[in-house]
Design a protein around this motif. Sequence first.
Motif: not given
Lengths: 154, 169
Positions: A22-28, A64-66
């Motif tokens: 599971v990879i969370p995709l999180v914008p910054l 997370s993939f940030t």
Amino acid sequence: MKWIPQDIETFLNAKEYIDTAVIPLVPLSFEEDVKQSAEMSEFITLLTGYIERQFTGRIVLLPSFTYLTHKNMDFLLTELTNWKSSVEQGGFKHIFYVTSDIGWKEYEDILGPSLLWIPSIPLEKMEEMQKWIIVESQGKQLLNLFSRKWRENE
Amino acid sequence: MSKHQVTRRQFLSYTLTGVGGFMAAGMLMPMVRFAVDPVLKGEAAGSYHPTTQKVADLTDEPVRVDFTYKQKDAWYESDVTATAWVYKDKGTGKIVALSPICKHLGCTVNWNTNPDHPNQFFCPCHFGRYEKDGKNIPGTPPPQPLDLYPFKEKGGYLYLGKPQPRTEV
């Protein structure tokens, strides 16, 4: 499993049972949507944490993939594809991306049904127990998706 | 009535013993406290956490009981939410509180969610199954029965301790 040494140790010893990443995709962002970015991060962290607790023995929750918002989407897609091939080489049969960022919706046809988009819910003013109930109700829907995908591939 | 004479030597030795005793105690007390600390900690770990489940409401059907308590993880204190499956056995009238953590690889098991195998605990990850009393069903992945919570009743409510592993049911 979480991305911590003890869990990875278990993962290495029971690889045949653990086939899902599971990879969370999180914008910054630091612009006007800075708060929204933090809100998404909190929500996705709690949500993926809930999924991890339910399915500890079969999934690994990756870091997370940030990424910075307003960054070229093609670049992000290439980078995510790199992640995907590495994760697959690592022995995972299924990969799920969990995000609240609507930007990924356009790429649904490329990422396929692995992309799970869930609108984020502001949790900042809630009590601990209330947060838990909200996250659980959202998470339950995802759990079904996971189970279905696993059954398809039995 | 004779007047008791205290010599200068006696006076000094009494005072020195007294003061010295206090100083020694001041130094030794913390040391003793440090030495016995692990023992005192052990008692705290065995403490019971309150739940919102009324003992009188328990039936023969397992119900999910969620409860929250504070846990210190290094310097970080967090709220932990734990779950138990609790029922009152019809035959013996005893309360049984089971941990939902699958003994195979740690997924969360649920009661009666697999239509093919009703009235069992079911693990969605690798289809492990347990009997109602937590006994693992042979031929499914789990190697051990579900852990059992020690429990207490206080003011009509259920209090749960730390889950204990079992080898036999």
